[in-house]
Design an enzyme around this catalytic site. Structure first.
Site, PDB file in Angstrom:
ATOM      1  N   ALA A   1       0.826  -1.209   0.000  1.00 21.40           N
ATOM      2  CA  ALA A   1       0.000   0.000   0.000  1.00 21.40           C
ATOM      3  C   ALA A   1       0.864   1.266   0.000  1.00 21.40           C
ATOM      4  CB  ALA A   1      -0.973  -0.039   1.172  1.00 21.40           C
ATOM      5  N   SER A   2       0.649   2.150   0.969  1.00 19.25           N
ATOM      6  CA  SER A   2       1.315   3.458   0.934  1.00 19.25           C
ATOM      7  C   SER A   2       2.805   3.410   1.213  1.00 19.25           C
ATOM      8  CB  SER A   2       0.645   4.424   1.910  1.00 19.25           C
ATOM      9  OG  SER A   2      -0.589   4.866   1.388  1.00 19.25           O
ATOM     10  N   ASN A   3       3.340   2.275   1.632  1.00 20.13           N
ATOM     11  CA  ASN A   3       4.798   2.162   1.639  1.00 20.13           C
ATOM     12  C   ASN A   3       5.358   2.408   0.241  1.00 20.13           C
ATOM     13  OD1 ASN A   3       4.249   0.139   4.189  1.00 20.13           O
ATOM     14  ND2 ASN A   3       6.253   1.150   4.287  1.00 20.13           N
TER      15      ASN A   3
ATOM     16  N   LYS B   1       4.731   4.797  -1.602  1.00 19.76           N
ATOM     17  CA  LYS B   1       5.005   6.228  -1.796  1.00 19.76           C
ATOM     18  C   LYS B   1       6.487   6.552  -1.623  1.00 19.76           C
ATOM     19  CE  LYS B   1       0.418   8.012  -0.626  1.00 19.76           C
ATOM     20  NZ  LYS B   1      -0.316   6.731  -0.611  1.00 19.76           N
TER      21      LYS B   1
END
Length: 379
Positions: A82-84, A86
């Site tokens: 997921a947002s890792n 980014k």
């Protein structure tokens, strides 16, 4: 409640000094196996501990990767992080800036497809005032295309494959800008979806290929990292649960285009963050500094560009987390990266787990071990 014992078991047991010598890895494995985790509830936990210098890397996994089939979770299982993701996307943008293909203070209108510029303008945004830096630091004032309803649609009859343009339209339909560019922090997956498009334009490659090339994933040993459905799978993927829902079959396009999308093992997550913080992904020291610099003073967790500061027991750790209870953080006091995933998003706060892992690491590194009860039987 028994899951809370996972946190306590690593830190509360009485210690005895000068324990018999054992390797760091064996000590950590012993501590991990002795956690009072009720495996009957099928909550899987996979973690990696990676020192910044020298050896001593350790990886552990417990619980189930698939509740329905009763498949045991192993250190070889990968997760939607997921947002890792980014952190990877932001690092790619900084690398393109080093190459002179863009500037962080360039208006995004100069780097996005005309259709995206038009959609932003129709939504009340000024893509000539929004800079690339604003997208990186969540200070563009952008609304969010992700919502609880958006996620729940993936589990029902309205589940579908999403495009970048459709996700941008959802964000525009969510309302007017939250603030002028640079004036406030407003976390937005939509901003990182736009950054993914910018990376593709200037790398001249699809996003997965661009990141794999710019960051030398293969040469750097990230053998179990890939973009789901956009690249061949490189490891078995664990089932991840949200409030009891098995999300394994959800089409990844709901979180695929730069704000999320990567699948990786905790071992690879730790290795990537170590490479990044060692400066091995950049040619200029200022690039890493730009990632660590908050976009606005007092931003949430001092959020910079794909990195933020996490307070764990009064100490600041640097890294990122993901929606599905994934995490990768560096403890400067210990010189160690802690990474991992809990297969149930709501089962165990990752900050508490990091704190317990760090406590175990400190004890093991000091040559001590805890007097712990026997490990629970495997299911």
């Amino acid at each position: 409640m028994r899951l809370l014992a996972l946190v306590l078991a690593l830190s509360a047991a009485p210690a005895f000094a000068d324990a018999p010598a054992q390797t760091l890895q064996a000590c950590l494995q012993s501590r991990f196996e002795a956690m009072d985790l009720d495996l009957g509830n099928a909550v899987g936990v996979s973690v990696a501990v990676l020192p910044m210098q020298g050896g001593g890397a350790w990886h552990g996994a417990r619980g189930l990767a698939d509740r329905e089939r009763g498949e045991a979770l192993t250190t070889g299982h990968a997760f939607r992080i997921a947002s890792n993701t980014k952190t990877y996307t932001a690092a790619a943008v900084l690398r393109l800036a080093e190459q002179g293909k863009l500037g962080l203070d360039d208006p995004i209108a100069a780097h996005l497809p005309d259709a995206f510029v038009a959609a932003l303008e129709k939504g009340g945004y000024d893509p000539r005032a929004i800079r690339i830096r604003h997208l990186l630091t969540h200070t563009a004032g952008l609304r969010e295309h992700v919502s609880k309803d958006f996620l729940l649609r993936q589990a029902g009859p309205d589940a579908r494959e999403w495009t970048v343009a459709e996700q941008l339209d959802l964000a525009m339909a969510a309302g007017a800008p939250l603030s002028p560019p640079g004036a406030g922090f407003h976390y937005s997956d939509t901003g990182y979806v736009l950054l993914g498009s910018i990376v593709e334009k200037h790398a001249g490659q699809p996003l997965p290929t661009a990141l794999r090339t710019l960051q030398a994933w293969d040469a750097n040993g990230l053998a179990h990292t890939w973009f789901e459905t956009l690249e061949p799978a490189r490891a078995p993927r664990a089932h991840q649960y949200w409030q009891g829902r098995d999300t394994h079959g959800w089409h990844p396009s709901f979180d695929l285009y730069g704000g999320g999308g990567i699948v990786a093992t905790p071992t690879d997550m730790a290795a990537f963050l170590r490479l990044l913080l060692e400066g091995k992904l950049f040619e200029q020291a200022g690039s890493l500094q730009a990632m660590r610099t908050p976009g606005v003073a007092g931003a949430w967790n001092d959020y910079g560009a794909g990195l933020f500061e996490l307070d764990v027991d009064g100490e600041k750790l640097t890294g990122h987390s993901g929606f599905w209870n994934t995490f990768a953080f560096h403890s400067p006091a210990d010189g160690v990266v802690f990474a991992g995933a809990v297969v149930e998003k709501t089962a165990l706060p990752y900050a508490a787990l990091i704190g317990s892992l760090r406590g175990a690491y400190r004890d093991c590194a000091a040559g001590r071990r805890e007097a712990l009860p026997p490990a629970a039987d495997s299911p």
